[in-house]
Design a protein around this motif. Structure first.
Motif, mmCIF file in Angstrom:
data_model
loop_
_atom_site.group_PDB
_atom_site.id
_atom_site.type_symbol
_atom_site.label_atom_id
_atom_site.label_comp_id
_atom_site.label_asym_id
_atom_site.label_seq_id
_atom_site.Cartn_x
_atom_site.Cartn_y
_atom_site.Cartn_z
ATOM 1 N N ASP A 4 0.869 -1.005 0.110
ATOM 2 C CA ASP A 4 -0.039 -0.068 -0.110
ATOM 3 C C ASP A 4 1.000 1.440 -0.051
ATOM 4 O O ASP A 4 1.974 1.308 0.641
ATOM 5 C CB ASP A 4 -0.913 0.080 1.425
ATOM 6 N N ILE A 5 0.544 2.217 -0.680
ATOM 7 C CA ILE A 5 0.998 3.598 -0.497
ATOM 8 C C ILE A 5 -0.154 4.430 -0.029
ATOM 9 O O ILE A 5 -1.068 4.867 -0.615
ATOM 10 C CB ILE A 5 1.558 3.875 -2.046
ATOM 11 N N ILE A 6 0.034 4.896 1.144
ATOM 12 C CA ILE A 6 -0.786 5.752 1.807
ATOM 13 C C ILE A 6 0.066 7.214 1.598
ATOM 14 O O ILE A 6 0.854 7.563 1.798
ATOM 15 C CB ILE A 6 -0.916 5.634 3.459
ATOM 16 N N CYS A 7 -0.799 8.254 0.958
ATOM 17 C CA CYS A 7 -0.239 9.505 0.497
ATOM 18 C C CYS A 7 -1.512 10.459 0.621
ATOM 19 O O CYS A 7 -2.739 10.117 0.762
ATOM 20 C CB CYS A 7 0.139 9.375 -0.709
ATOM 21 N N VAL A 8 -0.918 11.763 0.632
ATOM 22 C CA VAL A 8 -1.841 12.821 0.903
ATOM 23 C C VAL A 8 -2.121 13.381 -0.236
ATOM 24 O O VAL A 8 -1.299 14.088 -0.901
ATOM 25 C CB VAL A 8 -1.356 13.873 2.079
ATOM 26 N N GLY A 9 -3.666 13.940 -0.538
ATOM 27 C CA GLY A 9 -4.071 14.740 -1.657
ATOM 28 C C GLY A 9 -3.890 14.096 -3.053
ATOM 29 O O GLY A 9 -3.290 12.901 -3.100
ATOM 30 N N LYS A 10 -4.735 14.724 -3.745
ATOM 31 C CA LYS A 10 -4.962 14.042 -5.167
ATOM 32 C C LYS A 10 -3.668 14.487 -6.060
ATOM 33 O O LYS A 10 -3.445 15.538 -5.912
ATOM 34 C CB LYS A 10 -6.036 14.495 -5.942
ATOM 35 N N VAL A 11 -3.268 13.812 -7.118
ATOM 36 C CA VAL A 11 -2.204 14.414 -7.763
ATOM 37 C C VAL A 11 -2.948 14.981 -9.095
ATOM 38 O O VAL A 11 -3.629 14.408 -9.878
ATOM 39 C CB VAL A 11 -1.357 13.015 -8.488
ATOM 40 N N LYS A 12 -2.673 16.539 -9.380
ATOM 41 C CA LYS A 12 -3.106 17.302 -10.332
ATOM 42 C C LYS A 12 -2.652 17.007 -11.723
ATOM 43 O O LYS A 12 -3.165 16.861 -12.653
ATOM 44 C CB LYS A 12 -3.139 18.575 -9.640
ATOM 45 N N GLU A 13 -1.126 16.966 -11.649
ATOM 46 C CA GLU A 13 -0.426 17.184 -13.021
ATOM 47 C C GLU A 13 -0.607 15.707 -13.629
ATOM 48 O O GLU A 13 -0.385 14.811 -13.008
ATOM 49 C CB GLU A 13 1.072 17.288 -12.774
ATOM 50 N N GLN A 14 -1.059 15.831 -14.912
ATOM 51 C CA GLN A 14 -1.301 14.725 -15.787
ATOM 52 C C GLN A 14 -0.135 13.702 -15.993
ATOM 53 O O GLN A 14 -0.079 12.699 -15.899
ATOM 54 C CB GLN A 14 -1.867 15.209 -17.234
ATOM 55 N N TYR A 15 1.040 14.430 -16.177
ATOM 56 C CA TYR A 15 2.152 13.956 -16.513
ATOM 57 C C TYR A 15 2.789 13.008 -15.029
ATOM 58 O O TYR A 15 3.200 11.972 -15.350
ATOM 59 C CB TYR A 15 3.613 14.596 -17.031
ATOM 60 N N LEU A 16 2.340 13.156 -14.150
ATOM 61 C CA LEU A 16 2.559 12.627 -12.792
ATOM 62 C C LEU A 16 1.646 11.346 -12.646
ATOM 63 O O LEU A 16 1.930 10.297 -12.371
ATOM 64 C CB LEU A 16 2.646 13.386 -11.590
ATOM 65 N N ARG A 17 0.452 11.658 -13.221
ATOM 66 C CA ARG A 17 -0.607 10.711 -13.090
ATOM 67 C C ARG A 17 -0.250 9.455 -14.044
ATOM 68 O O ARG A 17 -0.431 8.566 -13.909
ATOM 69 C CB ARG A 17 -1.988 11.085 -13.546
ATOM 70 N N ASP A 18 0.272 9.889 -15.156
ATOM 71 C CA ASP A 18 0.684 8.886 -16.284
ATOM 72 C C ASP A 18 1.845 8.040 -15.662
ATOM 73 O O ASP A 18 1.647 6.591 -15.914
ATOM 74 C CB ASP A 18 1.166 9.817 -17.709
#
Ligand SMILES: C[S@@+](CC[C@H](N)C(=O)[O-])C[C@H]1O[C@@H](n2cnc3c(N)ncnc32)[C@H](O)[C@@H]1O
Length: 159
Positions: A4-18
């Protein structure tokens, strides 16, 4: 192994999401991966130490709800242990040999991680003395976990 990776907040940048999607897909061959996002708190510019502590505590409470008894918790922290990629691969392998079937990595929010989570963690892992954005940290961690599985499987990738 469940990771599991527990992390804070949504990733907004598309290049990071990709990049997150790509490494998550690749890791699917080696482990059961869950990315567990908790809501972030708005951090005002020039927040006082007290306000920052309060924000980290609130985010920490949300993180704590995902931490499972029996899981081996690795908190990402700048002042944690620094290891090589081979050493990190060995650590994951040894945890499996010791009977650990669930590793939970925790990445702090934009201003860092609550002390209570850091105290609760079994291990603190540092990726260098430099500070990386928490959202980019997700990609770096995923790539290193993927690299670790490739090393442990003696498959080409790591050079
Ligand atoms: C922007 S950093 C927070 C910076 C904050 N001043 C601190 O010292 O934690 C956000 C999160 O990313 C992770 N992080 C950033 N750089 C890191 C590094 N070099 N090693 C390990 N984790 C790191 C940590 O989990 C941290 O809580």
């Amino acid at each position: 192994m469940q990771i599991d990776i527990i992390c804070v907040g949504k990733v907004k940048e598309q290049y990071l999401r990709d990049a997150i999607a790509e490494y998550s897909k690749r890791l699917g061959r080696y482990c059961k991966l869950n990315i567990l996002e908790v809501a972030d708190e708005k951090t005002p510019e020039h927040a006082s130490e007290g306000v920052e502590r309060h924000i980290k505590a609130k985010e920490g409470e949300r993180i704590a709800k995902h931490i499972k008894p029996g899981a081996y918790v690795i908190a990402l922290a700048i002042d944690g242990q620094q290891v090589t990629s081979e050493g990190f691969a060995r650590k994951i392998d040894q945890l499996g040999i010791q009977g650990v079937s669930h590793i939970q990595f925790v990445i702090g929010g934009s201003i860092g991680m609550d002390d209570a989570i850091l105290r609760q963690a079994n291990y603190k892992l540092s990726f260098s003395k430099m500070t990386f954005p928490h959202q980019l940290m997700r990609v770096i961690l995923l790539e290193q976990v993927y690299r670790a599985y490739k090393i442990n499987a003696h498959e080409p990738y790591h050079k």
